[in-house]
Scaffold this active site. Structure first.
Site, PDB file in Angstrom:
ATOM      1  N   GLY A  71       8.243   2.786  -9.340  1.00  0.00           N
ATOM      2  CA  GLY A  71       8.182   1.295  -9.634  1.00  0.00           C
ATOM      3  C   GLY A  71       6.737   0.893  -9.902  1.00  0.00           C
ATOM      4  O   GLY A  71       6.554   0.286 -11.187  1.00  0.00           O
ATOM      5  N   ASN A 151      11.078  -9.324  -3.406  1.00  0.00           N
ATOM      6  CA  ASN A 151      11.112  -8.171  -2.547  1.00  0.00           C
ATOM      7  C   ASN A 151      10.964  -8.807  -1.125  1.00  0.00           C
ATOM      8  O   ASN A 151      11.429  -8.375  -0.274  1.00  0.00           O
ATOM      9  CB  ASN A 151      10.261  -7.067  -2.702  1.00  0.00           C
ATOM     10  CG  ASN A 151       8.665  -7.270  -2.988  1.00  0.00           C
ATOM     11  OD1 ASN A 151       8.578  -8.146  -3.886  1.00  0.00           O
ATOM     12  ND2 ASN A 151       7.774  -6.803  -2.193  1.00  0.00           N
ATOM     13  N   GLN A 179      13.873  -4.601  -7.160  1.00  0.00           N
ATOM     14  CA  GLN A 179      14.816  -4.954  -5.936  1.00  0.00           C
ATOM     15  C   GLN A 179      16.034  -5.394  -6.652  1.00  0.00           C
ATOM     16  O   GLN A 179      16.986  -5.481  -5.999  1.00  0.00           O
ATOM     17  CB  GLN A 179      14.339  -6.241  -5.420  1.00  0.00           C
ATOM     18  CG  GLN A 179      12.976  -5.717  -4.572  1.00  0.00           C
ATOM     19  CD  GLN A 179      13.360  -5.075  -3.211  1.00  0.00           C
ATOM     20  OE1 GLN A 179      14.375  -5.172  -2.655  1.00  0.00           O
ATOM     21  NE2 GLN A 179      12.304  -4.131  -2.719  1.00  0.00           N
ATOM     22  N   SER A 199      13.160   1.662  -9.691  1.00  0.00           N
ATOM     23  CA  SER A 199      12.642   2.950  -8.858  1.00  0.00           C
ATOM     24  C   SER A 199      13.838   3.328  -8.119  1.00  0.00           C
ATOM     25  O   SER A 199      14.838   2.731  -7.633  1.00  0.00           O
ATOM     26  CB  SER A 199      11.766   2.161  -7.851  1.00  0.00           C
ATOM     27  OG  SER A 199      11.276   3.128  -6.831  1.00  0.00           O
ATOM     28  N   HIS A 201      13.749   5.047  -5.020  1.00  0.00           N
ATOM     29  CA  HIS A 201      14.122   5.077  -3.631  1.00  0.00           C
ATOM     30  C   HIS A 201      14.379   3.743  -2.886  1.00  0.00           C
ATOM     31  O   HIS A 201      14.683   3.486  -1.761  1.00  0.00           O
ATOM     32  CB  HIS A 201      12.557   5.596  -2.869  1.00  0.00           C
ATOM     33  CG  HIS A 201      11.562   4.397  -2.878  1.00  0.00           C
ATOM     34  ND1 HIS A 201      11.245   3.631  -2.004  1.00  0.00           N
ATOM     35  CD2 HIS A 201      10.820   4.284  -4.023  1.00  0.00           C
ATOM     36  CE1 HIS A 201       9.882   2.964  -1.985  1.00  0.00           C
ATOM     37  NE2 HIS A 201       9.788   3.156  -3.292  1.00  0.00           N
ATOM     38  N   CYS A 325       1.557  -6.842   5.930  1.00  0.00           N
ATOM     39  CA  CYS A 325       0.275  -6.237   6.259  1.00  0.00           C
ATOM     40  C   CYS A 325       0.037  -5.122   5.921  1.00  0.00           C
ATOM     41  O   CYS A 325      -0.670  -4.250   6.901  1.00  0.00           O
ATOM     42  CB  CYS A 325       0.224  -6.631   7.841  1.00  0.00           C
ATOM     43  SG  CYS A 325      -0.662  -7.982   8.161  1.00  0.00           S
TER      44      CYS A 325
HETATM   45  C1  LIG Z   1       9.190  -1.102  -3.934  1.00  0.00           C
HETATM   46  C2  LIG Z   1       8.656  -2.220  -5.033  1.00  0.00           C
HETATM   47  C3  LIG Z   1       7.764  -1.673  -6.324  1.00  0.00           C
HETATM   48  C4  LIG Z   1       7.063  -0.347  -6.348  1.00  0.00           C
HETATM   49  O1  LIG Z   1       7.877   0.717  -6.365  1.00  0.00           O
HETATM   50  P1  LIG Z   1       7.502   2.140  -5.877  1.00  0.00           P
HETATM   51  O2  LIG Z   1       8.518   3.215  -6.412  1.00  0.00           O
HETATM   52  O3  LIG Z   1       7.497   2.156  -4.566  1.00  0.00           O
HETATM   53  O4  LIG Z   1       6.292   2.399  -6.744  1.00  0.00           O
HETATM   54  C5  LIG Z   1       7.478  -2.665  -7.127  1.00  0.00           C
HETATM   55  N1  LIG Z   1       8.009  -3.694  -7.533  1.00  0.00           N
HETATM   56  C6  LIG Z   1       9.132  -4.222  -6.365  1.00  0.00           C
HETATM   57  C7  LIG Z   1       9.358  -5.320  -6.472  1.00  0.00           C
HETATM   58  C8  LIG Z   1       9.327  -3.293  -5.353  1.00  0.00           C
HETATM   59  O5  LIG Z   1      10.350  -3.931  -4.343  1.00  0.00           O
END
Ligand SMILES: *Cc1c(COP(=O)(O)O)cnc(C)c1O
Length: 394
Positions: A71, A151, A179, A199, A201, A325
């Site tokens: 992401g 998020n 998200q 993303s 994960h 944090c």
């Molecule tokens: C987790 C997240 C990201 C970052 O994604 P990664 O794959 O961890 O780099 C970006 N934007 C939002 C809204 C996220 O929740």
């Protein structure tokens, strides 16, 4: 002790079907997808199948999907790529004050490069006002980037309307949908989006892989230069196993999206109602209904988020604080401040994000354990004691 994982907005466990689909690419099928012999061609084929799956899940064409490292890279690419490609046209970008740091910190970097950024405010629910967007657009605006769903507080933005306003002025619209994918049905053609980040994960896939949807014809520079991978737009030998995992994960989650959403919503509402009922001086953060199906974010007065997290951890329950944090600073979350929470209330916030593995029993356990933790912490709080005496609280 059974661990109860309620931090699915931070990351999700990899589904076993996802892992199974990935394994061959770490064993026999290790060929370089750019090689001409059949060994490489098999991995090439696996990447293209994954691309089809990602495209299908969001209503895109396969040749509009580009694999990235996640992401954060997708967000960086969308913002910097458009900024550099259109810098002769204008230097103004519009985003919001509640974006993920992958957007906010990229915007801060672009500000140092001479771009001007407008950070739209949000209302007390975390909603961006279409009217504000309309008023912020200038003749120099080249990109609008607004997250699909937040998020931290789970608020779902009126993306279709925001994209429409943006397109009326002929400006590109990007959305960070990390998200939203797997939690909200998404059709990029119907909503008319130019760029979308996702993303793996966050949807039960592996870490370190994601995608950027780039609508056909959208102009943007590359971020990673080198070989000709990803149709010359994103260099580097492909993360074959990860890409295959993303394909499987997104296919599985979108195949039974309705039942997934219903299950999460049921557990979410049970958890929200239980917390608000059982613990006095609590409030729900984010929108009551325009909300991610698995998101619970509450402020619990007179306690520190971090203390609650540590106590919950001792009971085997993993949640996240509202302060996000990660930097180790004591600044409360920019999102909670943006919705107007005072510092001391923002500090007492918790995010519990539900995932497909969670059960009724998990929620019941939290509703049993959390009120006791809050009571105990409040008993130790001089502030709570004073307020209790002054206001003759329960
Ligand atoms: C987790 C997240 C990201 C970052 O994604 P990664 O794959 O961890 O780099 C970006 N934007 C939002 C809204 C996220 O929740």
């Amino acid at each position: 002790m059974k661990r109860i994982y309620l931090d699915n907005a931070a990351t999700t466990p990899v589904r076993s079907e996802v892992l199974e689909s990935m394994l061959p690419y770490y064993k026999n099928l290790f060929g370089n997808p750019s090689s001409l012999y059949s060994y490489g061609q098999e991995t090439k084929k696996a990447i293209e199948e994954a691309r089809d799956k990602v495209a299908k899940a969001i209503g895109a064409n396969s040749d509009e999907i580009y694999f990235t490292s996640g992401g954060s890279e997708s967000d960086n690419w969308a913002l910097k790529g458009v900024a550099y490609a259109l810098k002769n046209k204008g230097n103004h970008i519009i985003t919001t004050s509640i974006e993920h740091h992958a957007i906010l910190h990229t915007c801060q970097y672009l500000e140092k490069q001479g771009f001007e950024i407008t950070y739209l405010p949000v209302d007390k629910y975390g909603l961006v006002s279409p009217e504000d967007l309309k008023n912020a657009i200038t003749g120099k605006t080249i990109l609008v980037s607004i997250m699909f769903a937040n998020n931290e507080i789970g608020t779902i933005e009126p993306i279709e309307e925001l994209a429409r306003i943006t397109h009326e002025k002929g400006i590109y619209f990007h959305t960070d949908a990390v998200q939203a994918v797997g939690n909200i049905p998404i059709d990029v053609k119907k909503i008319n989006i130019d760029l979308l980040s996702l993303s793996a994960h966050k949807i039960y896939g592996p870490k370190g892989v994601g995608a950027l949807y780039i609508k056909k014809g959208v102009k943007l520079h590359s971020l990673i230069h080198g070989g000709a991978q990803e149709r010359n737009r994103r260099a580097g030998t492909e993360n074959v196993g990860g890409i295959v995992g993303l394909g499987t994960a997104i296919e599985l989650i979108t195949n039974d999206l309705d039942s997934h959403i219903n299950k999460l919503k049921y557990l979410r509402d049970k958890l929200i109602n239980g917390i608000l009922e059982k613990i006095p001086y609590t409030r729900l953060n984010g929108h009551p209904t325009k909300r991610l199906p698995g998101n619970v974010n509450v402020s619990i007065e007179f306690v520190e988020g971090e203390s609650m997290i540590l106590s919950l951890d001792m009971a085997g329950i993993c949640v996240s604080s509202g302060s996000a944090c990660t930097s180790g600073t004591l600044d409360p979350s920019h999102v909670l401040l943006a919705i107007g929470l005072p510092h001391e209330i923002a500090h007492g916030s918790l995010r519990l994000s539900i995932g497909k593995e969670n059960t009724d029993e998990d929620v019941e356990k939290v509703l049993e354990v959390l009120p006791n933790i809050v009571n105990r912490l409040r008993e130790m709080s001089p502030l709570f004691k004073r307020v209790k005496e002054e206001k003759k609280l329960v």
